[in-house]
Design an enzyme around this catalytic site. Structure first.
Site, PDB file in Angstrom:
ATOM      1  N   TYR A  80      -8.703  11.991 -45.982  1.00 35.01           N
ATOM      2  CA  TYR A  80      -8.419  12.434 -44.602  1.00 35.01           C
ATOM      3  C   TYR A  80      -9.638  13.143 -44.025  1.00 35.01           C
ATOM      4  CZ  TYR A  80      -6.133  14.928 -40.750  1.00 35.01           C
ATOM      5  OH  TYR A  80      -5.798  15.433 -39.508  1.00 35.01           O
ATOM      6  N   SER A 131     -10.538  17.666 -36.747  1.00 37.83           N
ATOM      7  CA  SER A 131      -9.680  18.621 -37.475  1.00 37.83           C
ATOM      8  C   SER A 131     -10.595  19.670 -38.103  1.00 37.83           C
ATOM      9  CB  SER A 131      -8.949  17.863 -38.589  1.00 37.83           C
ATOM     10  OG  SER A 131      -8.296  18.767 -39.469  1.00 37.83           O
TER      11      SER A 131
HETATM   12  P1  NDP Z   1       1.957  13.335 -34.797  1.00 35.60           P
HETATM   13  O1  NDP Z   1       2.381  12.639 -36.037  1.00 35.60           O
HETATM   14  O2  NDP Z   1       2.961  14.067 -33.991  1.00 35.60           O
HETATM   15  O3  NDP Z   1       1.212  12.309 -33.825  1.00 35.60           O
HETATM   16  C1  NDP Z   1       0.456  11.228 -34.295  1.00 35.60           C
HETATM   17  C2  NDP Z   1       0.376  10.214 -33.175  1.00 35.60           C
HETATM   18  O4  NDP Z   1      -0.473   9.122 -33.596  1.00 35.60           O
HETATM   19  C3  NDP Z   1       1.735   9.629 -32.811  1.00 35.60           C
HETATM   20  O5  NDP Z   1       1.851   9.625 -31.408  1.00 35.60           O
HETATM   21  C4  NDP Z   1       1.663   8.206 -33.339  1.00 35.60           C
HETATM   22  O6  NDP Z   1       2.398   7.337 -32.488  1.00 35.60           O
HETATM   23  C5  NDP Z   1       0.163   7.924 -33.220  1.00 35.60           C
HETATM   24  N1  NDP Z   1      -0.256   6.819 -34.056  1.00 35.60           N
HETATM   25  C6  NDP Z   1      -0.220   6.717 -35.407  1.00 35.60           C
HETATM   26  N2  NDP Z   1      -0.659   5.506 -35.798  1.00 35.60           N
HETATM   27  C7  NDP Z   1      -0.975   4.825 -34.673  1.00 35.60           C
HETATM   28  C8  NDP Z   1      -1.472   3.526 -34.397  1.00 35.60           C
HETATM   29  N3  NDP Z   1      -1.743   2.654 -35.387  1.00 35.60           N
HETATM   30  N4  NDP Z   1      -1.677   3.155 -33.119  1.00 35.60           N
HETATM   31  C9  NDP Z   1      -1.402   4.012 -32.116  1.00 35.60           C
HETATM   32  N5  NDP Z   1      -0.946   5.262 -32.294  1.00 35.60           N
HETATM   33  C10 NDP Z   1      -0.723   5.653 -33.566  1.00 35.60           C
HETATM   34  O7  NDP Z   1       0.798  14.315 -35.237  1.00 35.60           O
HETATM   35  P2  NDP Z   1      -0.250  15.239 -34.430  1.00 35.60           P
HETATM   36  O8  NDP Z   1       0.095  15.356 -33.020  1.00 35.60           O
HETATM   37  O9  NDP Z   1      -0.410  16.458 -35.252  1.00 35.60           O
HETATM   38  O10 NDP Z   1      -1.588  14.372 -34.600  1.00 35.60           O
HETATM   39  C11 NDP Z   1      -2.471  14.078 -33.549  1.00 35.60           C
HETATM   40  C12 NDP Z   1      -3.891  14.154 -34.048  1.00 35.60           C
HETATM   41  O11 NDP Z   1      -4.182  15.508 -34.421  1.00 35.60           O
HETATM   42  C13 NDP Z   1      -4.187  13.312 -35.292  1.00 35.60           C
HETATM   43  O12 NDP Z   1      -5.441  12.665 -35.118  1.00 35.60           O
HETATM   44  C14 NDP Z   1      -4.266  14.350 -36.405  1.00 35.60           C
HETATM   45  O13 NDP Z   1      -5.078  13.918 -37.468  1.00 35.60           O
HETATM   46  C15 NDP Z   1      -4.860  15.513 -35.642  1.00 35.60           C
HETATM   47  N6  NDP Z   1      -4.690  16.839 -36.262  1.00 35.60           N
HETATM   48  C16 NDP Z   1      -3.444  17.347 -36.478  1.00 35.60           C
HETATM   49  C17 NDP Z   1      -3.295  18.563 -37.114  1.00 35.60           C
HETATM   50  C18 NDP Z   1      -1.951  19.121 -37.451  1.00 35.60           C
HETATM   51  O14 NDP Z   1      -1.889  20.104 -38.227  1.00 35.60           O
HETATM   52  N7  NDP Z   1      -0.861  18.589 -36.936  1.00 35.60           N
HETATM   53  C19 NDP Z   1      -4.466  19.381 -37.474  1.00 35.60           C
HETATM   54  C20 NDP Z   1      -5.729  18.774 -37.140  1.00 35.60           C
HETATM   55  C21 NDP Z   1      -5.822  17.544 -36.561  1.00 35.60           C
HETATM   56  P3  NDP Z   1       3.223   6.035 -32.944  1.00 35.60           P
HETATM   57  O15 NDP Z   1       3.773   6.303 -34.311  1.00 35.60           O
HETATM   58  O16 NDP Z   1       4.286   5.948 -31.876  1.00 35.60           O
HETATM   59  O17 NDP Z   1       2.247   4.911 -32.875  1.00 35.60           O
END
Ligand code: NDP
Length: 245
Positions: A155, A142
């Site tokens: 975070y 990030s």
């Molecule tokens: P979302 O909340 O849409 O996606 C998060 C994903 O992580 C979901 O698919 C969720 O699936 C999965 N997840 C969470 N916990 C677990 C677990 N224990 N095991 C397996 N999967 C898990 O958010 P984003 O797409 O934005 O996030 C994706 C990545 O991007 C993250 O690492 C986030 O930190 C990073 N990011 C996002 C930013 C933003 O502004 N959105 C900016 C910078 C980085 P499920 O709940 O089905 O398990």
């Protein structure tokens, strides 16, 4: 022919946001995508959408906080497709809060998913990639993995860690053909902020006027890194909304 054609890509956090968009992008480019997350219904819907477009996908329900489940995910990909070309460690959580709120449970979950989940993803594929002397590990860090901001302290710590794992691994693997990449997005419109519980923080992230990227913008960056020819490693990408301060 796309350089992704026929490649096998595991994507964690594929059930929404950046992971989902990346899965669609890679499948459109001819990749075989292995979709991992906890919500099976969302993975199944995504698999069907990919197949309707003529792409190839399989699903494996996986909690990245369990090493045995991540190991099983890698074994499943090898059993299904014979190899793993790209591991995209993308699952993550961002329950922002000021440290003096002492949200210990949320700290634990961020460390478990954003830090240990990435380490488990590395461990699950590294022996296979070393044996083949080929592969690419990509991790979603990030802009918070480059700069810390108030309420993002824990975070940010997890995202610094995720980025440093990629950098250190790349140095350790310098004599091999295995690549690593950190993807550092700015604000992206996804479900990520919906899990913030601190009432002092939540409204700031619910403002629809905050400049933000789409998940597809980030998927394009991941694709750029993954589609370079052998011998070209894109180790780090920062991709932000043009107007993000
Ligand atoms: P979302 O909340 O849409 O996606 C998060 C994903 O992580 C979901 O698919 C969720 O699936 C999965 N997840 C969470 N916990 C677990 C677990 N224990 N095991 C397996 N999967 C898990 O958010 P984003 O797409 O934005 O996030 C994706 C990545 O991007 C993250 O690492 C986030 O930190 C990073 N990011 C996002 C930013 C933003 O502004 N959105 C900016 C910078 C980085 P499920 O709940 O089905 O398990």
């Amino acid at each position: 022919m796309s350089t992704i054609e026929g490649k096998v890509i595991i994507i964690t956090g594929a059930s929404s946001g950046i992971g989902e968009a990346t899965a669609k992008k890679f499948a459109r480019e001819g990749g075989k995508v292995v979709l991992a997350a906890r919500r099976e219904d969302r993975l199944q819907t995504l698999k069907e959408a990919i197949e309707q477009e003529g792409g190839e996908a399989v699903i494996k329900v996986t909690d990245v906080t369990s090493y045995s489940e991540v190991e099983e995910l890698a074994e499943f990909a090898i059993d299904t497709y014979g190899q793993i070309d790209v591991m995209f460690n993308n699952a993550g959580l961002m329950p922002l809060s000021f440290m003096d709120k002492l949200k210990i449970d949320e700290w634990d979950r961020m460390v478990d998913v954003n830090v240990k989940g990435v380490l488990y993803g590395i461990a699950a594929v590294l022996p296979h990639m070393q044996e083949r002397n080929s592969g690419h590990i990509i991790t979603t860090s990030s802009v918070a993995g480059h700069n810390v901001f108030p309420s993002g302290t824990v975070y940010s710590g997890t995202k610094f860690a995720a980025r440093i794992f990629m950098e250190g691994l790349s140095k350790e693997l310098a004599q091999t053909n295995i690549k690593t990449t950190s993807i550092s997005p700015g604000v992206v419109q996804t479900e990520l902020a919906s899990f913030i519980t601190d009432p002092d923080i939540k409204p700031r992230f619910e403002d629809p006027n905050i400049p933000s990227l789409t998940s597809e913008d980030v998927a394009n960056a991941v694709y750029y890194a993954a589609s370079q020819p052998d011998g070209v490693a894109v180790n780090e990408i920062i991709v932000r909304p043009t107007n993000q301060g």
